[in-house]
Design a protein around this motif. Structure first.
Motif, PDB file in Angstrom:
ATOM      1  N   ILE A 179       0.846  -1.194   0.000  1.00 34.34           N
ATOM      2  CA  ILE A 179       0.000   0.000   0.000  1.00 34.34           C
ATOM      3  C   ILE A 179       0.884   1.248   0.000  1.00 34.34           C
ATOM      4  O   ILE A 179       1.779   1.391   0.841  1.00 34.34           O
ATOM      5  N   GLN A 180       0.633   2.120  -0.944  1.00 36.91           N
ATOM      6  CA  GLN A 180       1.412   3.351  -1.050  1.00 36.91           C
ATOM      7  C   GLN A 180       0.872   4.380  -0.074  1.00 36.91           C
ATOM      8  O   GLN A 180      -0.334   4.595   0.012  1.00 36.91           O
ATOM      9  N   CYS A 181       1.804   5.007   0.631  1.00 32.24           N
ATOM     10  CA  CYS A 181       1.407   6.031   1.603  1.00 32.24           C
ATOM     11  C   CYS A 181       0.934   7.285   0.883  1.00 32.24           C
ATOM     12  O   CYS A 181       1.585   7.757  -0.056  1.00 32.24           O
ATOM     13  N   LYS A 182      -0.173   7.807   1.279  1.00 35.50           N
ATOM     14  CA  LYS A 182      -0.706   9.025   0.688  1.00 35.50           C
ATOM     15  C   LYS A 182       0.068  10.246   1.182  1.00 35.50           C
ATOM     16  O   LYS A 182       0.529  10.286   2.322  1.00 35.50           O
ATOM     17  N   ARG A 183       0.212  11.226   0.313  1.00 37.29           N
ATOM     18  CA  ARG A 183       0.903  12.459   0.677  1.00 37.29           C
ATOM     19  C   ARG A 183      -0.105  13.532   1.075  1.00 37.29           C
ATOM     20  O   ARG A 183      -1.291  13.444   0.764  1.00 37.29           O
ATOM     21  N   LEU A 184       0.421  14.565   1.728  1.00 35.59           N
ATOM     22  CA  LEU A 184      -0.425  15.688   2.108  1.00 35.59           C
ATOM     23  C   LEU A 184      -0.852  16.454   0.862  1.00 35.59           C
ATOM     24  O   LEU A 184      -0.157  16.472  -0.151  1.00 35.59           O
ATOM     25  N   PHE A 185      -1.991  17.115   0.960  1.00 40.97           N
ATOM     26  CA  PHE A 185      -2.512  17.880  -0.169  1.00 40.97           C
ATOM     27  C   PHE A 185      -1.535  18.968  -0.617  1.00 40.97           C
ATOM     28  O   PHE A 185      -1.434  19.284  -1.805  1.00 40.97           O
ATOM     29  N   SER A 186      -0.790  19.504   0.325  1.00 42.55           N
ATOM     30  CA  SER A 186       0.158  20.583   0.014  1.00 42.55           C
ATOM     31  C   SER A 186       1.277  20.118  -0.923  1.00 42.55           C
ATOM     32  O   SER A 186       1.977  20.946  -1.516  1.00 42.55           O
ATOM     33  N   HIS A 187       1.437  18.816  -1.080  1.00 43.77           N
ATOM     34  CA  HIS A 187       2.470  18.285  -1.985  1.00 43.77           C
ATOM     35  C   HIS A 187       2.261  18.765  -3.422  1.00 43.77           C
ATOM     36  O   HIS A 187       3.216  18.929  -4.181  1.00 43.77           O
ATOM     37  N   LEU A 188       1.018  19.022  -3.802  1.00 43.09           N
ATOM     38  CA  LEU A 188       0.717  19.431  -5.178  1.00 43.09           C
ATOM     39  C   LEU A 188       1.315  20.791  -5.531  1.00 43.09           C
ATOM     40  O   LEU A 188       1.512  21.094  -6.709  1.00 43.09           O
ATOM     41  N   TYR A 189       1.611  21.611  -4.524  1.00 38.90           N
ATOM     42  CA  TYR A 189       2.214  22.916  -4.803  1.00 38.90           C
ATOM     43  C   TYR A 189       3.601  22.773  -5.423  1.00 38.90           C
ATOM     44  O   TYR A 189       4.096  23.690  -6.091  1.00 38.90           O
ATOM     45  N   ALA A 190       4.240  21.623  -5.206  1.00 38.88           N
ATOM     46  CA  ALA A 190       5.596  21.414  -5.731  1.00 38.88           C
ATOM     47  C   ALA A 190       5.590  20.829  -7.141  1.00 38.88           C
ATOM     48  O   ALA A 190       6.642  20.740  -7.782  1.00 38.88           O
ATOM     49  N   VAL A 191       4.416  20.446  -7.633  1.00 42.42           N
ATOM     50  CA  VAL A 191       4.329  19.863  -8.977  1.00 42.42           C
ATOM     51  C   VAL A 191       4.290  20.996  -9.997  1.00 42.42           C
ATOM     52  O   VAL A 191       3.457  21.896  -9.905  1.00 42.42           O
ATOM     53  N   ARG A 192       5.200  20.945 -10.979  1.00 42.25           N
ATOM     54  CA  ARG A 192       5.297  21.999 -11.981  1.00 42.25           C
ATOM     55  C   ARG A 192       5.498  21.414 -13.374  1.00 42.25           C
ATOM     56  O   ARG A 192       6.116  20.355 -13.519  1.00 42.25           O
ATOM     57  N   GLN A 193       4.968  22.098 -14.375  1.00 38.52           N
ATOM     58  CA  GLN A 193       5.234  21.730 -15.760  1.00 38.52           C
ATOM     59  C   GLN A 193       6.627  22.240 -16.118  1.00 38.52           C
ATOM     60  O   GLN A 193       6.913  23.429 -16.043  1.00 38.52           O
ATOM     61  N   ASP A 194       7.497  21.325 -16.502  1.00 35.92           N
ATOM     62  CA  ASP A 194       8.869  21.699 -16.818  1.00 35.92           C
ATOM     63  C   ASP A 194       8.938  22.436 -18.143  1.00 35.92           C
ATOM     64  O   ASP A 194       8.069  22.286 -19.011  1.00 35.92           O
ATOM     65  N   LYS A 195       9.999  23.211 -18.321  1.00 32.02           N
ATOM     66  CA  LYS A 195      10.207  23.932 -19.572  1.00 32.02           C
ATOM     67  C   LYS A 195      10.397  22.932 -20.712  1.00 32.02           C
ATOM     68  O   LYS A 195      11.205  22.031 -20.633  1.00 32.02           O
ATOM     69  N   GLY A 196       9.618  23.093 -21.772  1.00 30.92           N
ATOM     70  CA  GLY A 196       9.698  22.181 -22.908  1.00 30.92           C
ATOM     71  C   GLY A 196       8.850  20.930 -22.759  1.00 30.92           C
ATOM     72  O   GLY A 196       8.751  20.137 -23.691  1.00 30.92           O
ATOM     73  N   GLU A 197       8.221  20.724 -21.601  1.00 29.34           N
ATOM     74  CA  GLU A 197       7.370  19.548 -21.380  1.00 29.34           C
ATOM     75  C   GLU A 197       5.995  19.805 -21.975  1.00 29.34           C
ATOM     76  O   GLU A 197       5.345  20.803 -21.655  1.00 29.34           O
ATOM     77  N   ASN A 198       5.549  18.928 -22.869  1.00 30.75           N
ATOM     78  CA  ASN A 198       4.243  19.148 -23.486  1.00 30.75           C
ATOM     79  C   ASN A 198       3.133  18.869 -22.483  1.00 30.75           C
ATOM     80  O   ASN A 198       3.338  18.228 -21.447  1.00 30.75           O
ATOM     81  N   LEU A 199       1.951  19.345 -22.830  1.00 36.14           N
ATOM     82  CA  LEU A 199       0.826  19.270 -21.890  1.00 36.14           C
ATOM     83  C   LEU A 199       0.416  17.836 -21.615  1.00 36.14           C
ATOM     84  O   LEU A 199       0.010  17.498 -20.499  1.00 36.14           O
ATOM     85  N   LYS A 200       0.509  16.968 -22.615  1.00 36.78           N
ATOM     86  CA  LYS A 200       0.125  15.568 -22.434  1.00 36.78           C
ATOM     87  C   LYS A 200       0.991  14.893 -21.379  1.00 36.78           C
ATOM     88  O   LYS A 200       0.473  14.207 -20.482  1.00 36.78           O
ATOM     89  N   ASP A 201       2.311  15.075 -21.465  1.00 39.70           N
ATOM     90  CA  ASP A 201       3.214  14.462 -20.483  1.00 39.70           C
ATOM     91  C   ASP A 201       3.000  15.054 -19.097  1.00 39.70           C
ATOM     92  O   ASP A 201       3.036  14.334 -18.091  1.00 39.70           O
ATOM     93  N   PHE A 202       2.801  16.367 -19.036  1.00 40.54           N
ATOM     94  CA  PHE A 202       2.571  16.994 -17.731  1.00 40.54           C
ATOM     95  C   PHE A 202       1.271  16.502 -17.106  1.00 40.54           C
ATOM     96  O   PHE A 202       1.192  16.268 -15.898  1.00 40.54           O
ATOM     97  N   LEU A 203       0.256  16.328 -17.930  1.00 37.17           N
ATOM     98  CA  LEU A 203      -1.032  15.874 -17.417  1.00 37.17           C
ATOM     99  C   LEU A 203      -0.920  14.474 -16.826  1.00 37.17           C
ATOM    100  O   LEU A 203      -1.511  14.182 -15.771  1.00 37.17           O
TER     101      LEU A 203
END
Length: 302
Positions: A95-119
């Motif tokens: 079972i994978q441990c769930k992370r805190l909701f605030s973890h999503l603030y660190a998720v970013r679309q990288d430069k040159g990363e297309n929308l499909k891969d980021f999604l």
């Protein structure tokens, strides 16, 4: 094989229209909660009763998971709730441990990363977060995008729900992917055109625009290929072995490179009895009788 279910579960007849679920078998190495969620959803869609859900569960197990099922004592399981609890407990290490909701603030679309891969990356991170706040997630996702037209559109008109946001993003990602494939196809067609200069691996001739064609009458044409084009500078070699270098220079000149060094016909020193399109050393161009004793570098010596 002895079943771990009580007599009531085993005696319940299968519905005539019943079909076993076609989900991927669980082998005991991934998160058991994900498998249980998929299985429950499939059985609810079929409208199966609890007893049937218990008996059909074995068909979704393989390898280590099937071995676990066979270790359950005969007649122990009274309902699907007990079977589910035993299953999740045995494979709890996966079972994978769930992370805190605030973890999503660190998720970013990288430069040159297309929308499909980021999604795809975003959905994976969201699946590992507990206590998801839909309204806040909309804002976090928009801020995670790189700057551009799509970011400005979403920032100016926030979707009313997270589900609506995902529908918009998925549609835009498909459009972006289709556009990228179209551009690659067009560039491939342009790059795959046959080289009109010749069969050798030469540098491609620059594209002739209408402006270039308009200058054709202003600039004298180069001399024919059967002779080397006279240049305004020496190539730096005075031996017969320089014919390879001269040939390469001529190839580039005929492809309209180094044209600033080309000596056009009206610029050549014309001597009686000497063709104007022969490349000669500078001392051979002096009007002196002694020049006849000096070496000439005409086309036959190159």
């Amino acid at each position: 094989m002895a079943a771990p279910f009580n007599a009531r579960i085993m005696d319940t007849p299968l519905p005539k229209e019943f079909k076993l679920p076609t989900i991927k078998a669980y082998v005991g190495t991934s998160d058991p909660r994900a498998h249980m969620t998929r299985y429950k959803a499939a059985m609810v869609m079929m409208g199966a009763e609890d007893d049937i859900i218990c008996r059909a569960f074995l068909s979704t197990l393989d390898w280590a998971a099937q071995d676990w099922f066979n270790t359950i004592p005969y007649g122990l399981i009274q309902n699907f709730g007990e079977l589910s609890k035993s299953f999740l407990s045995y494979f709890s290490d996966n079972i994978q441990c769930k992370r805190l909701f605030s973890h999503l603030y660190a998720v970013r679309q990288d430069k040159g990363e297309n929308l499909k891969d980021f999604l795809n990356k975003w959905k994976m991170e969201v699946s590992n977060v507990h206590d998801l706040d839909s309204k806040a997630t909309i804002f976090i996702f928009i801020q995670a995008l790189t700057s551009g037209d799509f970011h400005r559109q979403l920032n100016g008109h926030h979707p009313r729900s997270y589900e609506e946001l995902m529908r918009i993003v998925n549609r835009y990602a498909e459009i972006e992917e289709t556009d990228r494939k179209k551009k690659d196809e067009e560039e491939g067609r342009r790059g795959g055109q046959p080289n009109k200069v010749g069969p050798t691996n030469q540098a491609p001739r620059p594209n002739q625009s209408s402006t270039t064609k308009g200058r054709d009458h202003e600039r004298p044409h180069l001399v024919p290929l059967r002779h080397l084009t006279p240049l305004t500078h020496s190539v730096g070699h005075d031996t017969n072995e320089c014919h390879i270098l001269k040939g390469q220079i001529e190839e580039l000149v005929q492809n309209e490179y180094f044209t600033q060094f080309v000596k056009y016909p009206q610029q050549q020193y014309q001597q009686q009895g000497q063709p104007g399109n022969v490349w000669r050393k500078e001392e051979d161009l002096e009007p002196s009788a002694s020049n006849t004793k000096k070496k000439r570098y005409d086309q036959h010596n190159l």
